[in-house]
Design a protein around this motif. Structure first.
Motif, mmCIF file in Angstrom:
data_model
loop_
_atom_site.group_PDB
_atom_site.id
_atom_site.type_symbol
_atom_site.label_atom_id
_atom_site.label_comp_id
_atom_site.label_asym_id
_atom_site.label_seq_id
_atom_site.Cartn_x
_atom_site.Cartn_y
_atom_site.Cartn_z
ATOM 1 N N ASP A 61 0.823 -1.215 0.000
ATOM 2 C CA ASP A 61 0.000 0.000 0.000
ATOM 3 C C ASP A 61 0.856 1.264 0.000
ATOM 4 O O ASP A 61 0.343 2.368 0.182
ATOM 5 C CB ASP A 61 -0.928 0.014 1.217
ATOM 6 N N ARG A 62 2.173 1.105 -0.189
ATOM 7 C CA ARG A 62 3.143 2.201 -0.243
ATOM 8 C C ARG A 62 3.445 2.821 1.123
ATOM 9 O O ARG A 62 4.185 3.791 1.211
ATOM 10 C CB ARG A 62 2.704 3.296 -1.227
ATOM 11 N N ALA A 63 2.853 2.265 2.172
ATOM 12 C CA ALA A 63 3.185 2.744 3.514
ATOM 13 C C ALA A 63 4.593 2.278 3.877
ATOM 14 O O ALA A 63 5.037 1.202 3.482
ATOM 15 C CB ALA A 63 2.178 2.220 4.528
ATOM 16 N N LEU A 64 5.287 3.103 4.635
ATOM 17 C CA LEU A 64 6.668 2.816 5.010
ATOM 18 C C LEU A 64 6.730 2.239 6.422
ATOM 19 O O LEU A 64 5.915 2.575 7.278
ATOM 20 C CB LEU A 64 7.511 4.097 4.948
ATOM 21 N N SER A 65 7.721 1.406 6.651
ATOM 22 C CA SER A 65 7.998 0.880 7.981
ATOM 23 C C SER A 65 9.496 0.915 8.206
ATOM 24 O O SER A 65 10.281 0.746 7.267
ATOM 25 C CB SER A 65 7.502 -0.567 8.123
ATOM 26 N N PHE A 66 9.887 1.127 9.459
ATOM 27 C CA PHE A 66 11.301 1.069 9.799
ATOM 28 C C PHE A 66 11.765 -0.377 9.878
ATOM 29 O O PHE A 66 11.039 -1.255 10.366
ATOM 30 C CB PHE A 66 11.558 1.716 11.162
ATOM 31 N N THR A 67 12.986 -0.631 9.435
ATOM 32 C CA THR A 67 13.659 -1.863 9.820
ATOM 33 C C THR A 67 14.186 -1.657 11.242
ATOM 34 O O THR A 67 14.150 -0.538 11.773
ATOM 35 C CB THR A 67 14.846 -2.165 8.887
ATOM 36 N N ASP A 68 14.667 -2.702 11.862
ATOM 37 C CA ASP A 68 15.227 -2.540 13.212
ATOM 38 C C ASP A 68 16.373 -1.536 13.196
ATOM 39 O O ASP A 68 16.479 -0.671 14.077
ATOM 40 C CB ASP A 68 15.716 -3.887 13.744
ATOM 41 N N SER A 69 17.237 -1.643 12.191
ATOM 42 C CA SER A 69 18.360 -0.719 12.084
ATOM 43 C C SER A 69 17.881 0.705 11.828
ATOM 44 O O SER A 69 18.390 1.665 12.431
ATOM 45 C CB SER A 69 19.286 -1.159 10.939
ATOM 46 N N GLY A 70 16.896 0.847 10.961
ATOM 47 C CA GLY A 70 16.380 2.178 10.656
ATOM 48 C C GLY A 70 15.738 2.834 11.859
ATOM 49 O O GLY A 70 15.925 4.036 12.098
ATOM 50 N N ARG A 71 14.986 2.053 12.621
ATOM 51 C CA ARG A 71 14.352 2.593 13.825
ATOM 52 C C ARG A 71 15.413 3.029 14.833
ATOM 53 O O ARG A 71 15.301 4.103 15.446
ATOM 54 C CB ARG A 71 13.446 1.514 14.430
ATOM 55 N N GLU A 72 16.459 2.234 14.989
ATOM 56 C CA GLU A 72 17.521 2.570 15.936
ATOM 57 C C GLU A 72 18.239 3.847 15.512
ATOM 58 O O GLU A 72 18.518 4.727 16.335
ATOM 59 C CB GLU A 72 18.499 1.400 16.035
ATOM 60 N N HIS A 73 18.549 3.953 14.233
ATOM 61 C CA HIS A 73 19.183 5.169 13.725
ATOM 62 C C HIS A 73 18.280 6.383 13.954
ATOM 63 O O HIS A 73 18.729 7.430 14.428
ATOM 64 C CB HIS A 73 19.469 5.025 12.222
ATOM 65 N N ALA A 74 17.001 6.246 13.596
ATOM 66 C CA ALA A 74 16.072 7.376 13.710
ATOM 67 C C ALA A 74 15.910 7.825 15.154
ATOM 68 O O ALA A 74 15.887 9.030 15.446
ATOM 69 C CB ALA A 74 14.715 6.991 13.121
ATOM 70 N N GLU A 75 15.794 6.879 16.074
ATOM 71 C CA GLU A 75 15.638 7.234 17.487
ATOM 72 C C GLU A 75 16.857 8.001 17.988
ATOM 73 O O GLU A 75 16.723 8.966 18.752
ATOM 74 C CB GLU A 75 15.408 5.973 18.323
#
Length: 237
Positions: A61-75
């Protein structure tokens, strides 16, 4: 955890995507483009890059989700930004309505040593000057100030939109996180609140961007993205 490995541009996007996630707004390319005031093709290209680099995934549906690494970087990026804002206000004495853009300019050039020293300097501060948690997992649920009913007691929780001109508007009217008071009345174009014995009027669009704890509390809801974009600048984290 550091943001090492992500480019400055990627960090900016991860910060924006996390802001959407934290605010409960759909994590979509359209909302990223709206938030960052960029064209859809530009955002689409960066989304592809973030996906290739392992920070996000895209659903059917084109919605985005963080990978574990992406979430850690973003936080880490978001926490660092909020820590810098707190350092600028508490240690350097810069007014809280001026630190958001300053932190944007500083955050990508910091060494880990300087970051560690800044964290130590702010002591046990729990939020940035605009009310957002420095520890990103400790966000308190609030409701839009615009939804409160007359007579409700309120505590200003945070400003969801950190565009500098909006922060100036709130600062000039004496509205800041932590203050307690009463919701006085709604109006056709403005709402009126009382803080510290002073009545203050805010436009409905601004009141949409101020989260409060209220008693009695209106039902929780998420503001529409277009209601948060009321500045000529991109809305902030």
């Amino acid at each position: 955890m550091t943001a090492e490995g992500a480019t400055v541009a990627e960090q900016e996007y991860l910060e924006t995507i996390f802001w959407l996630y934290e605010a409960g707004l759909p994590m979509t390319g359209a909302n990223i483009a709206r938030a960052m005031q960029l064209s859809a093709p530009t955002v689409h290209e960066m989304i592809g890059r973030l996906e290739r680099d392992g920070y996000i995934t895209r659903g059917t549906d084109r919605a985005l989700s963080f990978t574990d690494s992406g979430r850690e970087h973003a936080e880490h990026i978001v926490s660092r930004h909020r820590m810098i804002e707190r350092f600028l206000t508490d240690v350097l004495g810069i007014p809280w309505d001026e630190v958001h853009e300053e932190a944007e300019r500083i955050e990508h050039a910091m060494s880990p040593v300087l970051e560690e020293r800044m964290f130590a300097a702010i002591g046990d501060a729990k939020t940035c000057p605009h009310g957002h948690p420095i520890n990103t997992g400790s966000r308190i649920d609030g409701v839009p100030l615009a939804d409160c009913e007359p007579g409700a007691t309120i505590r200003i929780l945070r400003f969801e939109n950190e565009a500098e001109e909006l922060l100036h508007y709130l600062h000039d009217r004496g509205v800041e996180p932590g203050l307690e008071g009463t919701f006085v009345a709604p109006g056709d174009d403005e709402i009126t609140i009382e803080l510290g014995g002073t009545e203050i009027s805010l436009t409905h669009s601004v009141a949409e961007t101020v989260s409060v704890v209220a008693d009695p509390s209106p039902p929780p809801r998420v503001a529409l993205p277009e209601q948060l974009v009321i500045s000529k600048d991109r809305y902030g984290r």
